[in-house]
Design a protein around this motif. Structure first.
Motif, mmCIF file in Angstrom:
data_model
loop_
_atom_site.group_PDB
_atom_site.id
_atom_site.type_symbol
_atom_site.label_atom_id
_atom_site.label_comp_id
_atom_site.label_asym_id
_atom_site.label_seq_id
_atom_site.Cartn_x
_atom_site.Cartn_y
_atom_site.Cartn_z
ATOM 1 N N LYS A 77 -2.828 5.526 -1.659
ATOM 2 C CA LYS A 77 -3.370 4.571 -2.624
ATOM 3 C C LYS A 77 -3.969 3.358 -1.913
ATOM 4 O O LYS A 77 -3.699 3.119 -0.740
ATOM 5 C CB LYS A 77 -2.275 4.117 -3.596
ATOM 6 N N GLU A 78 -4.749 2.613 -2.646
ATOM 7 C CA GLU A 78 -5.320 1.394 -2.094
ATOM 8 C C GLU A 78 -4.289 0.276 -2.081
ATOM 9 O O GLU A 78 -3.324 0.283 -2.838
ATOM 10 C CB GLU A 78 -6.534 0.965 -2.927
ATOM 11 N N ARG A 79 -4.526 -0.676 -1.184
ATOM 12 C CA ARG A 79 -3.640 -1.830 -1.126
ATOM 13 C C ARG A 79 -3.791 -2.644 -2.406
ATOM 14 O O ARG A 79 -4.898 -2.830 -2.909
ATOM 15 C CB ARG A 79 -4.004 -2.692 0.082
ATOM 16 N N GLU A 80 -2.654 -3.125 -2.929
ATOM 17 C CA GLU A 80 -2.693 -3.933 -4.141
ATOM 18 C C GLU A 80 -1.888 -5.211 -3.941
ATOM 19 O O GLU A 80 -0.931 -5.251 -3.169
ATOM 20 C CB GLU A 80 -2.121 -3.155 -5.343
ATOM 21 N N GLN A 101 0.851 -1.182 0.000
ATOM 22 C CA GLN A 101 0.000 0.000 0.000
ATOM 23 C C GLN A 101 0.884 1.228 0.000
ATOM 24 O O GLN A 101 1.616 1.489 0.976
ATOM 25 C CB GLN A 101 -0.941 0.014 1.202
ATOM 26 N N TRP A 118 -3.147 -11.542 8.242
ATOM 27 C CA TRP A 118 -2.330 -10.437 7.726
ATOM 28 C C TRP A 118 -1.172 -10.201 8.681
ATOM 29 O O TRP A 118 -1.327 -10.308 9.897
ATOM 30 C CB TRP A 118 -3.137 -9.142 7.678
#
Length: 120
Positions: free
Chosen positions: A43-46, A39, A110
């Motif tokens: 921005k969004e996590r990818e 991340q 996670w």
């Protein structure tokens, strides 16, 4: 207590390399797929890359192909992300996570993440 712990992040110059580790405790990674995600600020996590229980790699993004590789050492209950030819756009917090399969949408565990900063 089951947990994943990432390590190996830091500051690196463009073109440099880092190896991130994802160590599991409290459970075995042997039969799990492990994905690396990132991340970047704002921005969004990818998804980045995933390794299956049999050791095959699946890329979630083309932007790291030819630069990043993933491996696992079941004896050490650890997965690694080797990052070469790093670019400033690789700057992000990197997380590892366990899944049943690399194609699964459900994340089981996670980690808390490790920061990678690529800058001169």
């Amino acid at each position: 207590q089951a947990q994943l712990v990432e390590s190996g992040g830091g500051l690196v110059q463009p073109g440099g390399s880092l190896r991130l580790s994802c160590a599991a405790s409290g459970f075995t990674l042997d039969y799990k797929a492990i994905g690396w995600f990132r991340q970047a600020p704002g921005k969004e996590r990818e998804g980045v890359l995933c390794i299956t229980s049999s050791g095959s790699s699946i890329y979630y993004t083309d932007s790291v192909k030819g630069r990043f590789t993933i491996s696992r050492d079941n004896a050490k209950n650890t997965v690694y992300l080797q990052m070469n030819s790093l670019k400033p756009e690789d700057t992000a917090v990197y997380y590892c996570a366990t899944k049943r399969f690399c194609t699964s949408s459900t994340i089981e565990y996670w980690g808390k993440g490790t920061l990678v900063t690529v800058s001169s």
